[in-house]
Design a protein around this motif. Sequence first.
Motif, PDB file in Angstrom:
ATOM      1  N   THR A  16      52.602  70.623 -65.737  1.00  0.00           N
ATOM      2  CA  THR A  16      52.427  70.876 -67.005  1.00  0.00           C
ATOM      3  C   THR A  16      53.470  71.403 -68.002  1.00  0.00           C
ATOM      4  O   THR A  16      53.941  70.924 -68.890  1.00  0.00           O
ATOM      5  CB  THR A  16      50.919  71.021 -67.676  1.00  0.00           C
ATOM      6  N   GLU A  34      49.235  63.125 -68.334  1.00  0.00           N
ATOM      7  CA  GLU A  34      48.817  64.330 -68.533  1.00  0.00           C
ATOM      8  C   GLU A  34      49.773  65.381 -68.575  1.00  0.00           C
ATOM      9  O   GLU A  34      49.576  66.483 -69.481  1.00  0.00           O
ATOM     10  CB  GLU A  34      47.947  64.589 -67.530  1.00  0.00           C
ATOM     11  N   ARG A  68      50.823  66.689 -71.815  1.00  0.00           N
ATOM     12  CA  ARG A  68      49.970  66.906 -72.930  1.00  0.00           C
ATOM     13  C   ARG A  68      49.660  68.428 -72.730  1.00  0.00           C
ATOM     14  O   ARG A  68      49.410  69.085 -71.687  1.00  0.00           O
ATOM     15  CB  ARG A  68      48.711  66.139 -72.499  1.00  0.00           C
ATOM     16  N   GLU A 101      47.051  71.315 -72.765  1.00  0.00           N
ATOM     17  CA  GLU A 101      45.759  71.429 -72.513  1.00  0.00           C
ATOM     18  C   GLU A 101      44.795  71.786 -73.693  1.00  0.00           C
ATOM     19  O   GLU A 101      45.027  72.655 -74.575  1.00  0.00           O
ATOM     20  CB  GLU A 101      45.482  72.778 -71.371  1.00  0.00           C
ATOM     21  N   TYR A 136      49.187  61.872 -78.050  1.00  0.00           N
ATOM     22  CA  TYR A 136      49.553  61.693 -76.791  1.00  0.00           C
ATOM     23  C   TYR A 136      50.281  60.229 -76.652  1.00  0.00           C
ATOM     24  O   TYR A 136      50.596  59.603 -75.513  1.00  0.00           O
ATOM     25  CB  TYR A 136      48.223  61.358 -75.864  1.00  0.00           C
TER      26      TYR A 136
END
Lengths: 368, 516
Positions: free
Chosen positions: A117, A192, A195, A197, A276
Amino acid sequence: MIPFQFRLERRLDRKWWHSVLTPLLSVLAALAAGAVFLAIEGLNPIRVYLDLFEVSFTDKFGITDSLTVAVPLILTGLAAAVAFRMNLFNIGAEGQLYLGAIFGSWAGLQFADGLPTIVGVGLVLLAGAVGGAFWALPAAFFKAYFGTSEIITTLMLTFIGLFFMRYLIFGSKSFWRDPDSANFPQGKKVPESARFELWGNTRLHWGLIFALAVVVAVWVLIRYTSIGFDMNVVGSSHASAQYAGIPVRRTVMFALLMSGALGGLAGATEVAGRAYALDPNGLQLGLGFTGIVVASLARYNPFAIVLVAVFLGGLRNAGIALQGLPGERVPVEVSLMLQGAILLFAIGGEIFSHNRLSLVRTTKAVAT
Amino acid sequence: MTASPAGPGSDHPGRPAAIAAVQVTKRFPGVLANDKVDFHVDVGEVHTILGENGAGKSTLAAMLCGLYQPDEGQIFLSGAPVRLRSPREGLAKGIGMVHQHFRLVERFTVAENVVLGDPQQARFIKATEVEARVGEIGERFGLPINPRARIADLTVGQRQRVEIVKMLYRGADVLLLDEPTAVLTPNEVDALFQTVEAMTAEGKAIVFISHKLGEVMAVSDRVTVMRAGAVTGEVATADTSQRHLAELMVGRPVEVETRRGQSPSDVALSVQGLDVVEDGQKVVDGLDLEVRRGEIVGIAGVAGNGQRPLARAIAGMIKPSAGSVSICGKDVTAKGTKAARKAGLAFVPEDRLGTGLVPGLSLTDNMLLTRKRGFFVNRSEARAEVETAIVDYEIKTPSTEAQARLLSGGNSQKVLLARELANLGTPDGPQVVVVSSPTRGLDIGAAEFVRGLLHEARERGAAVLIISEDLEEVRSLSDRMAVLYRGRVAVEGPTDQLSIEQIGLAMAGVAEEGAA
Ligand SMILES: Nc1ncnc2c1ncn2[C@@H]1O[C@H](COP(=O)(O)OP(=O)(O)O)[C@@H](O)[C@H]1O
Ligand SMILES: [Mg+2]
């Protein structure tokens, strides 16, 4: 002849607290002015303001929603402040935000899959900054080398950016568009790993910490680095810069590109933290234009920008929330109207904090 | 108050002053520009208002001619109280002002300018009549001027004559001349003084404004000295001396300076065949100049004869179109200001605030402006330097972090000099010092101090170049001097061997190449 006239005289004894009091008083004055309109609408102004405060700043979800809106406002506020304090009026953070979102979502869609991430989000942010700077580049270049008004160019580029973004989703089968959304076109969702958190069960995301880090970075850059020093000199006097051998054009370019990059970062954090996807309707909120209000109220001070962004973020958030509240039906425009009124009063307040209004006698008996 | 039926303050009992101000006060935001000022001028006399920059001279004159109205106090015209609501009304009552900055229409002729906006002028004007009257006035008062010449073609001195003629044409009996000599060559100053004499002989009353003591002694009958908005003394010229006037102006005894001999050594600044073109015009034209260590060279000339581009070309701020500049043997032609500095140049430009100093930055940051800076800016050294300068140079400032714009002219000049002359006399310090108008706008105390600094720079082996439009400043400071005319050196030589006539002619462009 009227024996008296009003005259504005420059205050020579400005105290430090003027700069705190002025924005506060402007906000109060704006609320008072807003109350008149609310009353005309048949609403109880005090009730509305209390609701407003309650919705945005009292419970956990209200506060976190306000902070979520504050994230892009901090960045667009910085974008405006960095340029405005040098008398470079980049009013196109709105368009730079769109381009930041386009570049950022592209990077997320293209590279983020399978990456950790921190790297995925990092790429989105980096691409967003590049996109914003890229959108400021024509304005920066023509300003630096031909003296073309950046006010005009950045504003025009904003509209081009807006239509380009809308075209990518609504007008074409572009890379950004979700192929499964034929009837109701939407942007493709980033993975994901692209993105931020979220914090617990709220909508607030790590973009807030990122924005705060950017605030500190911008402050350090302006205050403690040589390029920041050069920016301060160029902002105050081109002749002095030339005298000191500071490259004026390069510094102007740098400042406008940096301003654009900050606007682009706002778009990228919106993609990574909230939307998103490249979501034209969800991004077209005037966050870039509001950044100008944020910067002005904060007097271009990076830390004050955070406070103002949270305040205006709350106002926006409440505007939407109040509309849905049972009972009163407060129109969403109320919060926008208040925002505009605050800016107007802030500008007016500025004039009175720098000048003193006095009544002077204009006629005088002949003294013999 | 002091007003008698005969009018206030006349020196001749029974005859009122031509114009008088009694206890006039004028305030501007934060400034008391005139504080209970008494002033009068009698028929047929020259009365000077003397004072340093900002003393309030122009403000007083503006109230006398109707441009400003006094906040308190009263103006009297021939003994009768008047209220002048505008300069036009003043002129209708016989009061004419020649401003520091002329108000002429460049594209019109002299005669056209003279009648322009004259309310008494008939609607249809006979050009020949106007021209004849302009010629006649010129003859009478020693103001030779061609009525058909276009203003654009006239020199500054000639334009000033037009302004005076314009006032006389409209019947002014009281003439206010605001620093008229500031723009003139010495010979033009002489001519102006003859005009003044001719005017007083015809019974005009003249208010002459100046801050130059020599002129004041030469031209006036009486002197009113102002300091910080208030009158500090009123004396008859016959009963006073320059020293006494200077003391009234400054408020304390003034040192008389001495010039010390020095033997200059090797050439540190060399300018050869320098051409600078601005807007298609050659503003510096094949100029040669050398300054040696241990000497002060002064450049004089009427404003706009190439002083500014010369200074800026030496400093590397503009690119010359031909020629070379070298500093301590290094060729720095068109290499930029940093290269010039590195070779040993210190440059104090003519605009202190806005070029030499950054108005919106603190004194500390201004100290750093011309210093080498790393990636991060280190302010602690610069701050200490400012602190030292505040003590050494007696700079009046709220703190080291105050913005430069808050400082007065004298104090900002001191900050600038403190920065540029730092490390003087060391190998790291400046070897060549170029200063434009070093004492312009400074009060006498600060000017003395700055002169002292420049002498010290010379003493410590620097090559000093002073460029100024103030001839007295150049003459009092320099060992050698040159006069610029249209971008060329018109005359050059040791200062004490050039006569004022020689210099004056060169400034006016009369003399061709001197002993260059
Ligand atoms: N129009 C104005 N507005 C504000 N301040 C002024 C104005 N004119 C003059 N002053 C101030 O008044 C003082 C006296 O100025 P002035 O009369 O021009 O002095 P002088 O002619 O002796 O140099 C100065 O401090 C100047 O800054
Ligand atoms: Mg003046």
